[in-house]
Write an enzyme that holds these catalytic residues in place. Structure first.
Site: not given
Ligand code: IMP
Ligand code: MG
Length: 184
Positions: A45, A101-102, A105, A133, A154-155, A167
């Site tokens: 989302k 993507e948002d 990470d 990040k 964490f944001v 959100r």
């Molecule tokens: P990754 O890159 O597979 O670790 O996953 C990234 C997902 O983790 C993002 O799409 C977010 O849903 C969630 N996520 C990672 N860091 C944060 C944060 O700082 N705030 C909110 N969601 C996060």
């Molecule tokens: Mg996500």
């Protein structure tokens, strides 16, 4: 009444900063596609606000698709297993796909999602992320277009959540410690 503004630690990106950066990203994306039509995949989302703000500045035909995915834990690095909770409706074979993507990470979600679209035969796959990040990466993955890099905090806000909350904040902020420490 329980107000959530008490939970906010520091505003990292204001509404105005987000607006400006989204427009700049759209310009970069417009320069890349040069008017060719694309399929924009909203990764739900978290990217909902960012994606809808971004695509309204794009100058080509954009079809909107929604997808909800998760990749659990470290085992997914080797298995590359992606859990699709909601899939897109259209066939991407031979099409240009822009994944929106948002935040990136560890990079696991996006690297597996990109591979999924390769398997489906998309002609071109690009990734735009509002935040990244870099210090948290577990797999080597870089978006083609990145809004802002953030440190390892964490944001929340502008689509990003903590336990499905925050959100709807119009800005992006870090949370106070007490939020993580309390139960509800
Ligand atoms: P990754 O890159 O597979 O670790 O996953 C990234 C997902 O983790 C993002 O799409 C977010 O849903 C969630 N996520 C990672 N860091 C944060 C944060 O700082 N705030 C909110 N969601 C996060
Ligand atoms: Mg996500």
């Amino acid at each position: 009444m329980k107000e959530f503004s008490n939970d906010i630690d520091k505003i990292l990106f204001t509404e105005q900063q987000l607006y400006k950066r989204v427009k700049e990203l759209a310009e970069e994306i417009n320069n890349y596609y040069k008017g060719e039509p694309i399929i924009a995949v909203f990764v739900l989302k978290g990217s909902a606000f960012f994606a809808s703000d971004l695509i309204r500045w794009l100058n080509m035909h954009v079809s909107m698709e929604f997808m909800s995915v998760s990749s659990y834990g470290q085992e997914t690095i080797s298995s590359g297993k992606l859990t699709i909770k909601k899939d897109i409706d259209s066939d991407v074979r031979g099409k240009r796909v822009l994944i929106i993507e948002d935040i990136i990470d560890t990079g696991i979600t996006l690297s597996t999602l990109k591979r999924e679209f390769e398997k489906r035969g998309a002609e071109d796959i690009k990734v735009v992320t509002m935040l990244s990040k870099p210090s948290r990466r577990m797999v080597d993955f870089q978006a083609d277009f990145t809004g802002f890099e953030v440190p390892d905090v964490f944001v929340v806000g502008y689509g990003l959540d903590y336990a499905d909350k925050y959100r709807n904040l119009p800005y992006i902020a870090s949370l106070k410690k007490h939020v993580y420490e309390k139960k509800d």
